[in-house]
Design an enzyme around this catalytic site. Sequence first.
Site, PDB file in Angstrom:
ATOM      1  N   THR A 121      -8.154  17.377  31.129  1.00 31.85           N
ATOM      2  CA  THR A 121      -9.531  16.640  31.319  1.00 31.85           C
ATOM      3  C   THR A 121     -10.442  17.344  32.375  1.00 31.85           C
ATOM      4  O   THR A 121      -9.751  17.303  33.568  1.00 31.85           O
ATOM      5  CB  THR A 121      -9.415  15.253  31.691  1.00 31.85           C
ATOM      6  OG1 THR A 121      -8.558  14.601  30.594  1.00 31.85           O
ATOM      7  CG2 THR A 121     -10.745  14.630  31.876  1.00 31.85           C
ATOM      8  N   GLU A 149      -7.382  15.815  25.422  1.00 38.32           N
ATOM      9  CA  GLU A 149      -6.349  15.170  24.899  1.00 38.32           C
ATOM     10  C   GLU A 149      -6.498  13.451  24.981  1.00 38.32           C
ATOM     11  O   GLU A 149      -6.838  13.096  26.061  1.00 38.32           O
ATOM     12  CB  GLU A 149      -4.811  15.507  25.540  1.00 38.32           C
ATOM     13  CG  GLU A 149      -3.745  14.863  25.241  1.00 38.32           C
ATOM     14  CD  GLU A 149      -3.475  14.972  23.771  1.00 38.32           C
ATOM     15  OE1 GLU A 149      -3.538  15.834  22.996  1.00 38.32           O
ATOM     16  OE2 GLU A 149      -3.425  13.922  23.075  1.00 38.32           O
ATOM     17  N   LEU A 151      -4.185  11.307  24.180  1.00 39.07           N
ATOM     18  CA  LEU A 151      -2.834  10.512  23.886  1.00 39.07           C
ATOM     19  C   LEU A 151      -2.876   9.387  25.068  1.00 39.07           C
ATOM     20  O   LEU A 151      -3.107   9.543  26.299  1.00 39.07           O
ATOM     21  CB  LEU A 151      -1.358  11.459  23.918  1.00 39.07           C
ATOM     22  CG  LEU A 151      -1.325  12.227  25.257  1.00 39.07           C
ATOM     23  CD1 LEU A 151      -0.688  11.413  26.426  1.00 39.07           C
ATOM     24  CD2 LEU A 151      -0.587  13.223  25.003  1.00 39.07           C
ATOM     25  N   LYS A 205     -14.297  13.444  26.206  1.00 39.13           N
ATOM     26  CA  LYS A 205     -13.068  12.843  26.690  1.00 39.13           C
ATOM     27  C   LYS A 205     -13.544  12.073  27.968  1.00 39.13           C
ATOM     28  O   LYS A 205     -13.091  10.985  28.231  1.00 39.13           O
ATOM     29  CB  LYS A 205     -12.206  14.112  27.427  1.00 39.13           C
ATOM     30  CG  LYS A 205     -11.027  13.731  28.369  1.00 39.13           C
ATOM     31  CD  LYS A 205      -9.907  12.890  27.424  1.00 39.13           C
ATOM     32  CE  LYS A 205      -9.118  12.156  28.259  1.00 39.13           C
ATOM     33  NZ  LYS A 205      -7.942  11.245  27.780  1.00 39.13           N
ATOM     34  N   ASN A 209     -12.743   7.909  28.000  1.00 38.24           N
ATOM     35  CA  ASN A 209     -12.034   7.178  29.052  1.00 38.24           C
ATOM     36  C   ASN A 209     -12.937   6.229  29.888  1.00 38.24           C
ATOM     37  O   ASN A 209     -12.462   5.008  30.102  1.00 38.24           O
ATOM     38  CB  ASN A 209     -11.322   8.215  30.148  1.00 38.24           C
ATOM     39  CG  ASN A 209     -10.139   8.571  29.394  1.00 38.24           C
ATOM     40  OD1 ASN A 209      -9.541   8.147  28.534  1.00 38.24           O
ATOM     41  ND2 ASN A 209      -9.337   9.267  30.322  1.00 38.24           N
ATOM     42  N   PHE A 250      -8.359  -3.587  24.291  1.00 36.15           N
ATOM     43  CA  PHE A 250      -8.856  -3.350  25.682  1.00 36.15           C
ATOM     44  C   PHE A 250      -9.933  -4.717  26.250  1.00 36.15           C
ATOM     45  O   PHE A 250     -10.687  -4.445  27.099  1.00 36.15           O
ATOM     46  CB  PHE A 250      -9.716  -2.308  25.701  1.00 36.15           C
ATOM     47  CG  PHE A 250      -8.749  -0.873  25.913  1.00 36.15           C
ATOM     48  CD1 PHE A 250      -8.133  -0.259  25.273  1.00 36.15           C
ATOM     49  CD2 PHE A 250      -8.728  -0.584  27.365  1.00 36.15           C
ATOM     50  CE1 PHE A 250      -7.066   0.756  25.470  1.00 36.15           C
ATOM     51  CE2 PHE A 250      -8.096   0.491  27.696  1.00 36.15           C
ATOM     52  CZ  PHE A 250      -7.184   0.971  26.598  1.00 36.15           C
ATOM     53  N   GLY A 258      -5.073   1.535  36.279  1.00 33.55           N
ATOM     54  CA  GLY A 258      -4.648   2.464  37.050  1.00 33.55           C
ATOM     55  C   GLY A 258      -4.163   3.783  36.414  1.00 33.55           C
ATOM     56  O   GLY A 258      -4.849   3.917  35.442  1.00 33.55           O
ATOM     57  N   CYS A 261      -5.451   8.600  34.714  1.00 31.97           N
ATOM     58  CA  CYS A 261      -6.654   9.192  34.019  1.00 31.97           C
ATOM     59  C   CYS A 261      -7.839   8.132  34.348  1.00 31.97           C
ATOM     60  O   CYS A 261      -8.697   8.933  34.929  1.00 31.97           O
ATOM     61  CB  CYS A 261      -6.443   9.191  32.470  1.00 31.97           C
ATOM     62  SG  CYS A 261      -5.065  10.391  32.227  1.00 31.97           S
TER      63      CYS A 261
END
Length: 436
Positions: A121, A149, A151, A205, A209, A250, A258, A261
Amino acid sequence: MKIAVIGTGYVGLVTGTCFAETGNTVTCVDIDVNKVTKLMSGEITIYEPGLEKIFLRNLKEERLFFTTSLELGIKDASIIFLALPTPPGEDGSADMRYVLGVADELGRLIKDYKVIVDKSTVPVGTTEKVREAIAKNFKGEFDVVSNPEFLREGVAVDDFMKPDRVVIGTKSGRAKKLIAELFAPFVRQGNPVIFMDERSAELTKYAANSFLATKISFMNEIAQLCERMGADVDMVRRGIGSDDRIGKRFLFPGIGYGGSCFPKDVLALVKSADDVNYKFKILKAVIEVNENQKLHLLPKIKKYFNDDLKGKHFALWGLAFKPNTDDIREAPALYIIDALTAAGATVCAFDPEAMNNVRQTIGDKIEYAENQYAALKNADALIIATEWNEFRTPDFQKMVSNLKNKVIFDGRNLFDKAAINELGFYYESVGRPGIN
Ligand SMILES: NC(=O)c1ccc[n+]([C@@H]2O[C@H](COP(=O)([O-])OP(=O)(O)OC[C@H]3O[C@@H](n4cnc5c(N)ncnc54)[C@H](O)[C@@H]3O)[C@@H](O)[C@H]2O)c1
């Protein structure tokens, strides 16, 4: 195809193993000699459900190799994946030393056309920087592609084998063709491979997140309101989650996000925004809410013990930052341990997978139990920090006989309040009326 994966941590090992599983020959490279030695001899270095079985099979069938030599690792590879760390630097921006360091080395080692794919990232513009670093020393043809990514640790193998989408940032037709061929077995059900420019791929990405972290912090703030207004966050969650536009996932409040990422990626995006003179106001608040949330249980614990934790002994269930992983990076449990021990309390913890990692990090600052019930022995209260499935329906009678007091502080809302009430527990959770 012949593939090299540089960096054999959570992302690299899953990536390498899954590419081998679809028939490719994969060499994973890492500078950590100890890690490589273990992997070469068939000892898996991380806990990730389903990984060990395919790791061993591909090792045995000689499709998966490990080395500490970058030169040997990339020699025959047509595609080189970078799965290197990008930890936060002192100012919160992603530390690019690992990625750019390897790019520099690659420039000296590459002899023919390769596609270098960045899975780490990285801030927007990194693909260009990697290209420049390689081009300093290699004058032949090569492509650098961004492939963020997505995952999730805990379900990483499933996520990798059946991704919701694959994002590829490149303008090169030659690289696109190779990458599309490599990913074809993973998207047979029709999930999209989305080609875009590299900058958009890099930002995708961080946006993903940061959006998920925002959802968590939002629900944690709703939970704060619930506690002050006498509402129940479980009800509110179900009430809003059934709206398609919001979605059910979520929305679980707790003691903060935590892991390796979310904390670093949200911080890095705020920093990247600052660098282009934009104040990312929402994300600054997301970070602040999360910082406070990690210690959300503390005032409740202190209140119960009349503000005096000296000499108190706590059982702690869960150390990993989330279930089904042994990853403890930025785990809320560690913040709780720090706060409790600073206040003079002692802690005995149990986690199904993360105890070794914690032992290596904080040693005998706490005790480690053999199982979840042994952790309860003589404890003044139980604190729950990770929602492992095996904590969800425990043997309550066994808990009662081991605990000194029937007191639970549940940071993950595992238990049904009514059931726990019947058993006579003092019970505090997050965003739900307490039972006392
Ligand atoms: N962990 C996740 O869930 C996840 C998910 C998506 C993306 N990412 C991103 O992927 C990247 C890797 O994350 P991770 O969790 O796998 O990290 P990690 O720390 O688990 O693994 C990184 C590995 O790289 C190795 N390494 C460091 N320098 C090296 C070098 N010069 N040559 C070879 N190996 C070297 C380290 O020894 C380590 O084994 C990060 O950018 C992260 O943000 C992580």
